[in-house]
Design an enzyme around this catalytic site. Structure first.
Site, mmCIF file in Angstrom:
data_model
loop_
_atom_site.group_PDB
_atom_site.id
_atom_site.type_symbol
_atom_site.label_atom_id
_atom_site.label_comp_id
_atom_site.label_asym_id
_atom_site.label_seq_id
_atom_site.Cartn_x
_atom_site.Cartn_y
_atom_site.Cartn_z
ATOM 1 N N LYS A 1 -54.861 32.272 50.493
ATOM 2 C CA LYS A 1 -54.102 31.174 50.172
ATOM 3 C C LYS A 1 -54.250 30.413 48.751
ATOM 4 C CE LYS A 1 -53.822 29.740 55.183
ATOM 5 N NZ LYS A 1 -54.418 28.699 56.239
ATOM 6 N N ASP B 1 -49.725 21.448 56.559
ATOM 7 C CA ASP B 1 -49.778 22.624 57.682
ATOM 8 C C ASP B 1 -48.803 22.120 58.992
ATOM 9 O OD1 ASP B 1 -51.104 24.784 57.696
ATOM 10 O OD2 ASP B 1 -53.340 23.627 57.686
ATOM 11 N N GLN C 1 -58.636 24.332 57.177
ATOM 12 C CA GLN C 1 -58.573 25.703 57.855
ATOM 13 C C GLN C 1 -59.213 25.422 59.296
ATOM 14 O OE1 GLN C 1 -56.960 28.302 56.855
ATOM 15 N NE2 GLN C 1 -57.341 29.490 58.681
HETATM 16 N N1 GUN Z 1 -56.000 28.707 61.420
HETATM 17 C C1 GUN Z 1 -54.896 29.806 61.683
HETATM 18 N N2 GUN Z 1 -53.753 29.563 61.162
HETATM 19 C C2 GUN Z 1 -53.819 28.305 60.496
HETATM 20 C C3 GUN Z 1 -52.854 27.838 59.574
HETATM 21 O O1 GUN Z 1 -51.640 28.099 59.622
HETATM 22 N N3 GUN Z 1 -53.231 26.694 58.991
HETATM 23 C C4 GUN Z 1 -54.847 26.147 59.202
HETATM 24 N N4 GUN Z 1 -55.108 25.155 58.444
HETATM 25 N N5 GUN Z 1 -55.493 26.870 59.799
HETATM 26 C C5 GUN Z 1 -55.194 27.912 60.780
#
Ligand code: GUN
Length: 297
Positions: free
Chosen positions: A53, A120, A97
């Site tokens: 990311k 998110d 995350q």
């Molecule tokens: N864990 C798995 N997928 C995601 C996501 O799209 N965003 C976040 N913050 N954590 C995740």
């Protein structure tokens, strides 16, 4: 029938090129989109997602503020960091995350994020807005899946969609997005899960199957009809001594067999994964525009 492979890497690259141009134009107006990233603990999969990311941000010109905290981080410390990012004008998006380590109250952390920076789309305010069809940040994986379908020319309107998996990150929001009375939605959606009595009876009648169960071989060739569209959200590490890393990635779908029956299918890796990151970038740019008072569609 042999399926057309939906190339998530290419579709994501096209969208990122568009976003890069947009970011360059915003910079001419003195606007630099910023993403605050928080990772707690040492989960290897989460570490690699977060690194991907951050790299993607750099590539398109988004400022990223990286915070990697030890697994012992307290709830208070985490909440304080979120609060700091809420008040930092350089940060337009906050990404915590998931999953968070045991002992941290995830719901409380998500609730602390300013909904205007919730790129998110996990804050209950954005979840609620999405559900009633109002403008909101859309969760990245479901939004990315819908983009893959649209850009591959798959008809969503009226389709029988079967989603396998009911997580807050994929299954539940995706089902909600697909039943909206809107273009590129209007689908008939069934959500299957671990307590579903007869999974094949559902997947067999689906025009579109979306596998998000987190288990290899959840969807096999005998479970789908000829011409089905298959989206594989699974990312499972399988031990493999022939690989340098000692493992390989497989999805939730028996790709080799299912691709002989499907009309379209996503590979793992290179299908949904690159789109999740792309939609995060998209939401961050959108948030920066909103913060600067620029009208967003
Ligand atoms: N864990 C798995 N997928 C995601 C996501 O799209 N965003 C976040 N913050 N954590 C995740």
């Amino acid at each position: 029938m042999t399926a057309q492979i939906i190339d998530g890497k290419q579709i994501a690259a096209d969208m990122r090129a568009e976003l890069k141009e947009e970011v360059a134009k915003l910079k001419e107006q003195g606007i630099v989109p910023g993403l605050g990233v928080i990772l707690v603990g040492e989960d290897p999969a989460s570490q690699s997602y977060v690194t991907a990311k951050e790299r993607a941000c750099e590539n398109i010109g988004i400022y990223s503020n990286d915070n990697r905290l030890p697994a012992e981080t307290s709830q208070e410390e985490l909440m304080a960091l979120v609060e700091k990012m809420n008040n930092d004008p350089k940060i337009n998006g906050i990404l915590v995350q998931l999953p968070l380590p045991k002992g941290i109250n995830e719901a409380e952390v998500l609730l602390a994020i300013d909904p205007a920076k919730d790129v998110d789309g996990f804050h209950p305010m954005n979840v609620g807005k999405m559900m009633v069809g109002e403008k909101a940040f859309l969760p990245c994986t479901p939004h990315g899946i819908i983009q893959l379908l649209i850009r591959s020319g798959v008809t969503i309107e009226g389709a029988e969609v079967v989603i396998v998996g009911r997580s807050n990150i994929v299954g539940k929001p995706l089902a909600n997005m697909l039943i909206q009375k809107k273009p590129n939605a209007n689908a008939t959606v069934t959500v299957c899960h671990t307590r579903t009595k007869d999974l094949p009876s559902h997947t067999k009648r689906a025009d579109i199957v979306i596998a998000a169960a987190g288990r290899p071989n959840t969807v096999t060739a005998d479970m789908v009809k000829e011409g089905v569209v298959v989206i594989d959200v699974g990312v499972n590490r399988i031990e493999d001594a022939t690989k340098k890393k000692g493992y390989r990635l497989v999805g939730d779908v028996d790709f080799e067999a299912v691709k002989e029956k499907a009309s379209f299918i996503t590979p793992v890796p290179g299908g949904v994964g690159p789109m999740t990151i792309t939609m995060l970038l998209y939401n961050t740019v959108e948030s920066a525009k909103r913060a600067a008072g620029i009208e967003v569609a």
